[in-house]
Design an enzyme around this catalytic site. Structure first.
Site, PDB file in Angstrom:
ATOM      1  N   PHE A   2      29.940  43.771  40.303  1.00 51.81           N
ATOM      2  CA  PHE A   2      30.202  42.573  39.508  1.00 51.81           C
ATOM      3  C   PHE A   2      28.864  41.876  39.211  1.00 51.81           C
ATOM      4  CE2 PHE A   2      31.622  38.202  38.797  1.00 51.81           C
ATOM      5  CZ  PHE A   2      32.724  38.417  37.975  1.00 51.81           C
ATOM      6  N   ASP A  50      31.503  42.562  49.430  1.00 57.11           N
ATOM      7  CA  ASP A  50      32.205  41.570  48.618  1.00 57.11           C
ATOM      8  C   ASP A  50      33.677  41.974  48.570  1.00 57.11           C
ATOM      9  OD1 ASP A  50      33.332  39.981  46.607  1.00 57.11           O
ATOM     10  OD2 ASP A  50      31.431  39.848  45.511  1.00 57.11           O
ATOM     11  N   TYR A  94      40.474  32.427  44.511  1.00 53.89           N
ATOM     12  CA  TYR A  94      41.372  32.184  43.364  1.00 53.89           C
ATOM     13  C   TYR A  94      41.988  33.446  42.800  1.00 53.89           C
ATOM     14  CZ  TYR A  94      36.921  33.082  40.949  1.00 53.89           C
ATOM     15  OH  TYR A  94      35.735  33.628  40.548  1.00 53.89           O
ATOM     16  N   LYS A  95      41.652  34.615  43.332  1.00 48.02           N
ATOM     17  CA  LYS A  95      42.243  35.867  42.832  1.00 48.02           C
ATOM     18  C   LYS A  95      43.522  36.143  43.634  1.00 48.02           C
ATOM     19  CE  LYS A  95      37.852  37.392  40.993  1.00 48.02           C
ATOM     20  NZ  LYS A  95      36.552  38.017  41.313  1.00 48.02           N
ATOM     21  N   ARG A 155      42.964  46.218  31.748  1.00 51.70           N
ATOM     22  CA  ARG A 155      43.048  46.065  33.198  1.00 51.70           C
ATOM     23  C   ARG A 155      44.356  45.359  33.574  1.00 51.70           C
ATOM     24  NH1 ARG A 155      38.821  42.602  36.877  1.00 51.70           N
ATOM     25  NH2 ARG A 155      39.733  40.918  35.659  1.00 51.70           N
TER      26      ARG A 155
HETATM   27  C1  LIG Z   1      35.431  37.393  40.822  1.00 52.11           C
HETATM   28  C2  LIG Z   1      34.232  37.904  41.512  1.00 52.11           C
HETATM   29  C3  LIG Z   1      33.196  37.028  41.856  1.00 52.11           C
HETATM   30  C4  LIG Z   1      33.280  35.589  41.447  1.00 52.11           C
HETATM   31  O1  LIG Z   1      32.260  34.792  41.914  1.00 52.11           O
HETATM   32  P1  LIG Z   1      32.336  33.220  41.673  1.00 52.11           P
HETATM   33  O2  LIG Z   1      31.210  32.680  42.413  1.00 52.11           O
HETATM   34  O3  LIG Z   1      33.691  32.770  42.141  1.00 52.11           O
HETATM   35  O4  LIG Z   1      32.263  33.002  40.199  1.00 52.11           O
HETATM   36  C5  LIG Z   1      32.118  37.540  42.568  1.00 52.11           C
HETATM   37  N1  LIG Z   1      32.059  38.844  42.899  1.00 52.11           N
HETATM   38  C6  LIG Z   1      33.045  39.712  42.557  1.00 52.11           C
HETATM   39  C7  LIG Z   1      32.948  41.149  42.955  1.00 52.11           C
HETATM   40  C8  LIG Z   1      34.145  39.268  41.838  1.00 52.11           C
HETATM   41  O5  LIG Z   1      35.108  40.110  41.490  1.00 52.11           O
END
Ligand SMILES: *Cc1c(COP(=O)(O)O)cnc(C)c1O
Length: 434
Positions: free
Chosen positions: A129, A199, A224-225, A393
């Site tokens: 990401f 992560d 939030y996911k 997705r």
């Molecule tokens: C959604 C996601 C993030 C989001 O990071 P924020 O700091 O909440 O914007 C980070 N890493 C991964 C792998 C994600 O899927």
């Protein structure tokens, strides 16, 4: 597989009643809980109570009387049950990006403290990401490290050369839904003298995670996911106890101090993972996140003795299997499956690319997703580049999705293709957020 088969699977589904824990809009099949989880029914009243009672009436007293001060740890202890961590190893706080900055800094410090001046590389995947790569780039610049990116999971072991300080991976890939073997890659990193940072943004609340059993070093993840904590919910941080009191994290704010209310002029880190807090916590957001985590803990009675997350995981695999089977049976030749078929390598999402080479490069994936959204089937689109195709997705959250939902979403997909709805101009206009 027929609609009746799907209804029979729903009838036999032990988790089906958990859908009542959520408020979903009428006429929506929500396949984007991997991006923003849905709202638990309990959340509005709980947030209103925190605002009106705890803040409105309790005022500053609520830090003690409503235990606001303990919230990052209390929520962390609940979450620990879902990610294979022990009590007092997890804090719910800040954002994923910020928590990554803290733990990656700490992991890099081990190499610096070891005195081995050659160990100055972080290994990650090019497909990670972007925020993870951006944070790593920034820390590498600041601390004289190099970020080395590999193009496939197979290339990781060979990349673990003696200069590597940290292996930084996302457990379930956000674009493909492919899941890494955390224990094996952690062992490979340790054998090479490196630490691991995981992560869990697409893992926590989605798949079983065994942080301690995998002997991982540091982990962070998103609220939030799959945890349903609400937009911009606080994230979390886990540090293996063997490291937690060893390293300082760079955002040494007063909430991570050993005794914040002594107001001393010098920083002294709290013991354990508490030092990974920075400043004053977002209490209203944390209270919404707690409602979200509680929806996942509601699956615990269904796990029998098969272990944490087992009931959710078996439904998740059955839902994604059903979706794959229906898409392949009803849209033959139109899509290629990007997500691994192998259960051991699959997260809780299914990603498709257009099979036709011209469509794969063009607007079709985006436009089909838009046409599905107009029909109430909400998934999302992730852009590709020269090497990787554009992706449709679909996230599958077993807490509130049924097998009948799967059947209807594929029926809508068939309609969008047969009627060529996706060619309409309104579905080919790019929005700011995809
Ligand atoms: C959604 C996601 C993030 C989001 O990071 P924020 O700091 O909440 O914007 C980070 N890493 C991964 C792998 C994600 O899927």
């Amino acid at each position: 597989m027929t609609l009746d088969d799907c209804r029979a699977l729903d009838h036999a589904d032990p988790l089906r009643e958990l859908r009542d824990l959520f408020t979903l809009p009428e006429g929506v099949i929500y396949l984007d809980g991997n991006s923003l989880g849905v709202m638990p029914t309990a959340t509005p009243a709980r947030v209103a109570e925190v605002v009106a009672q705890e803040w409105g009436n309790g005022l500053i007293r609520s830090w003690n009387t409503a235990s606001w001060i303990d919230m990052p740890q209390r929520l962390g202890n609940k979450l620990a049950r879902l990610i294979g961590a022990a009590p007092d190893e997890v804090m719910c706080t800040d954002s994923t990006s910020i928590n990554l900055y803290k733990v990656l800094f700490a992991a890099m410090s081990q190499a610096i403290d070891s005195g081995d001046a050659q160990r100055r590389t972080i290994v990650s995947e090019r497909s990670n990401f972007p925020t993870d790569l951006y944070i790593a780039e920034s820390l590498c610049r600041e601390r004289g490290f190099t970020l080395k990116l590999v193009d496939s999971v197979e290339a990781i072991p060979a990349a673990l050369t003696p200069d590597v300080a940290v292996l930084m991976l996302t457990h379930v890939n956000y674009r493909t839904g492919a899941m890494h073997d955390m224990a094996a890659l952690t062992a490979a990193a340790h054998a090479a003298g490196a630490l691991t940072v995981w992560d869990l943004a697409h893992s926590a609340g989605a798949v079983p995670v065994k942080l301690n059993e995998s002997n991982a070093d540091f982990a962070i993840g998103c609220g939030y996911k799959y945890l349903n904590g609400g937009p911009g919910a606080p994230a979390f941080v886990w540090v293996n106890t063997r490291h937690a009191s060893r390293f300082e994290q760079p955002l040494s704010g007063w909430f991570g101090h050993a005794a914040p209310f002594e107001f001393t002029p010098h920083y002294r880190p709290a013991p354990g993972v508490a030092r990974y807090l920075c400043g004053t916590q977002p209490i209203i957001s944390l209270s919404a996140l707690e409602c979200g985590i509680d929806t996942l803990l509601a699956t615990e009675p269904f796990n029998a003795d098969l272990g944490p997350m087992s009931a959710l995981r078996s439904k998740s695999l059955a839902l994604t299997d059903a979706f794959i089977a229906l898409v392949e049976a009803r849209c033959p030749g139109r899509f290629t499956l990007v997500t691994p078929r192998d259960h051991d390598q699959r997260g809780s999402q299914v990603c498709l690319a257009m099979a036709d080479a011209a469509e794969a490069q063009g607007n079709a994936a985006y436009a089909i997703v838009q046409a599905l959204i107009a029909r109430g089937v909400i998934g999302d689109f992730r852009a590709g580049d020269a090497q990787t195709p554009h992706i449709l997705r679909f996230g599958f959250t077993p807490l509130y999705l049924s097998f009948e939902d799967v059947w209807h979403s594929v029926e809508h997909l068939v309609q969008v293709l047969e009627k060529e709805e996706w060619r309409r101009p309104e579905f080919n206009q790019k929005n700011a957020v995809t």
